[in-house]
Design a protein around this motif. Structure first.
Motif, PDB file in Angstrom:
ATOM      1  N   LYS A  16       0.992  -1.328   0.489  1.00 28.24           N
ATOM      2  CA  LYS A  16      -0.363   0.046  -0.366  1.00 28.24           C
ATOM      3  C   LYS A  16       0.596   1.257   0.272  1.00 28.24           C
ATOM      4  O   LYS A  16       0.847   2.263  -0.779  1.00 28.24           O
ATOM      5  N   LYS A  25       2.260   2.059  -3.517  1.00 27.38           N
ATOM      6  CA  LYS A  25       1.177   2.336  -4.439  1.00 27.38           C
ATOM      7  C   LYS A  25       1.252   4.091  -3.364  1.00 27.38           C
ATOM      8  O   LYS A  25       0.965   4.808  -5.017  1.00 27.38           O
ATOM      9  N   GLU A  26       1.633   4.061  -2.859  1.00 29.31           N
ATOM     10  CA  GLU A  26       0.838   5.212  -2.934  1.00 29.31           C
ATOM     11  C   GLU A  26       2.025   6.459  -2.953  1.00 29.31           C
ATOM     12  O   GLU A  26       2.267   7.614  -3.409  1.00 29.31           O
ATOM     13  N   ARG A  27       3.208   6.135  -2.700  1.00 31.22           N
ATOM     14  CA  ARG A  27       4.750   6.592  -3.269  1.00 31.22           C
ATOM     15  C   ARG A  27       4.253   6.675  -5.208  1.00 31.22           C
ATOM     16  O   ARG A  27       4.652   7.631  -4.690  1.00 31.22           O
ATOM     17  N   LYS A  58       1.891   8.788  -5.962  1.00 35.45           N
ATOM     18  CA  LYS A  58       2.812  10.898  -5.418  1.00 35.45           C
ATOM     19  C   LYS A  58       4.092  11.169  -6.597  1.00 35.45           C
ATOM     20  O   LYS A  58       3.616  12.076  -7.433  1.00 35.45           O
TER      21      LYS A  58
END
Length: 79
Positions: free
Chosen positions: A63, A66-68, A71
């Protein structure tokens, strides 16, 4: 020199090489034993075991990754 004598000479030469290789192999095995990588007579390595990660930890890391990337892609799209 007849053929039989030549074969005996070649056999002696090969036997000498085989003995030398056996000595080298014994030296390598002794070094491995000294380094403690393996118990004599067993091919199972000793020492640190492979680290196992829980499913929850893998999910958390996935998770965050994926967030990195999201961004990063958002920042790239703004350019």
């Amino acid at each position: 020199m007849d053929i039989l004598a030549a074969l005996k000479q070649e056999e002696a030469k090969l036997q000498k090489q085989a003995d030398k290789v056996r000595q080298q192999l014994d030296a390598v095995r002794a070094a491995r034993k000294i380094l403690g990588r393996e118990v004599v007579g067993s091919s199972k390595p000793i020492g640190k075991k492979k680290r196992v990660m829980s499913a929850a930890a893998r999910a958390k890391i996935g998770k965050a990754t994926k967030e990195r990337w999201a961004k990063f892609r958002a920042a790239k799209a703004k350019r």
